[in-house]
Design an enzyme around this catalytic site. Structure first.
Site, PDB file in Angstrom:
ATOM      1  N   LYS A  83      -0.299   2.015  -8.525  1.00  0.00           N
ATOM      2  CA  LYS A  83       0.093   1.518  -7.202  1.00  0.00           C
ATOM      3  C   LYS A  83       0.415   0.033  -7.313  1.00  0.00           C
ATOM      4  O   LYS A  83      -0.402  -0.749  -7.825  1.00  0.00           O
ATOM      5  CB  LYS A  83      -1.086   1.746  -6.249  1.00  0.00           C
ATOM      6  CG  LYS A  83      -0.718   1.927  -4.805  1.00  0.00           C
ATOM      7  CD  LYS A  83      -1.962   2.422  -4.071  1.00  0.00           C
ATOM      8  CE  LYS A  83      -1.799   2.421  -2.597  1.00  0.00           C
ATOM      9  NZ  LYS A  83      -3.080   2.641  -1.910  1.00  0.00           N
TER      10      LYS A  83
HETATM   11  C1  E4P Z   1      -2.557   3.554   1.433  1.00  0.00           C
HETATM   12  O1  E4P Z   1      -2.379   3.873   0.305  1.00  0.00           O
HETATM   13  C2  E4P Z   1      -3.628   2.650   1.862  1.00  0.00           C
HETATM   14  O2  E4P Z   1      -4.705   2.800   0.979  1.00  0.00           O
HETATM   15  C3  E4P Z   1      -4.156   2.976   3.215  1.00  0.00           C
HETATM   16  O3  E4P Z   1      -3.564   4.105   3.788  1.00  0.00           O
HETATM   17  C4  E4P Z   1      -4.356   1.833   4.112  1.00  0.00           C
HETATM   18  O4  E4P Z   1      -4.946   2.275   5.307  1.00  0.00           O
HETATM   19  P1  E4P Z   1      -5.669   1.303   6.345  1.00  0.00           P
HETATM   20  O5  E4P Z   1      -4.617   0.582   7.101  1.00  0.00           O
HETATM   21  O6  E4P Z   1      -6.450   2.220   7.232  1.00  0.00           O
HETATM   22  O7  E4P Z   1      -6.534   0.377   5.542  1.00  0.00           O
END
Ligand code: E4P
Length: 218
Positions: A83
């Site tokens: 990522k």
């Molecule tokens: C995506 O890969 C992120 O880890 C995640 O969905 C972020 O979510 P949040 O806005 O609830 O922290």
């Protein structure tokens, strides 16, 4: 639609994996911090539980260090999706890794223009954050619609739309109606998908009526 769970909690992952409905896992540095566990062994443990893509995020923000971190992460297992953030350096890493056959999840996407760049960089997944857009009074779901429309115009794009920052079952349902490929959300939201008061009411009535028959299937 594929279901990924957005957590680094191994017990939650095991519980959802046991349903047979879990297709992958996403993590991020905040979720790793919350788990209180060592990053690399934890990702390895998750990869042993789930066969589908497991996203592990680089920690650096400069090209050279991200590239080195990506080397470590992709060696953990073949189904690790590295990522990277949606920045010029992040997309440079994305292009290189993708050309080498490694899955890349481009995270922190907040506009269709950014999603276009990620697809051109060969990302396996683009992660638009619907909840965080809603949080600032912007329409997160309309971003999903825009990205799906754009990607559909170009059959040579192979990037899957991974709806991230999901906060409610309706984020999932509306994204599915738009044709998004994947969603990732907390286990609590995924579990809410099962719920309907008429299911509970109907089941209670069936259980009571079955008792009246005095019969047993087994
Ligand atoms: C995506 O890969 C992120 O880890 C995640 O969905 C972020 O979510 P949040 O806005 O609830 O922290």
């Amino acid at each position: 639609m594929k279901f990924f769970v957005d957590t680094a909690d191994i017990d939650e992952i095991k519980e959802l994996a046991a349903t047979g409905l879990l297709d992958g896992v996403t993590t991020n540095p905040s979720l790793i911090a919350k788990s209180g566990k060592e990053f690399i062994p934890l990702i390895k443990e998750i990869c042993d539980v789930v066969d589908g893509p497991v996203s592990a995020e680089v920690a650096a923000t400069d090209y050279a260090t991200m590239r080195k971190e990506a080397e470590v992460l992709r060696k953990i297992a073949d189904h690790v999706a590295v990522k990277v953030p949606l920045t010029p350096d992040g997309l440079k890493v994305c292009k290189e890794l993708s050309d080498e056959g490694t899955m890349v999840n481009v995270t922190l996407c907040f506009s269709p223009a950014q999603a276009l760049l990620a697809a051109k960089a060969g990302a396996a997944f683009i992660s638009p954050f619907v909840g965080r857009l809603d949080d600032i009074s912007s329409d997160g779901l309309s971003l999903i619609g825009d990205i799906v429309t754009i990607y559909d115009n170009y059959p040579d794009f192979h990037t899957e739309v991974l709806v991230a920052s999901v906060r409610s079952p309706m984020h999932i349902v509306e994204s599915a109606k738009m044709g998004a490929d994947v969603m990732t959300g907390p286990a609590s939201v995924i579990k809410q998908l099962y719920n309907h008061p008429l299911t509970d009411k109907g089941l209670a009535a069936f259980v009571e009526d079955w008792k009246k028959t005095g019969q047993s299937i087994l």
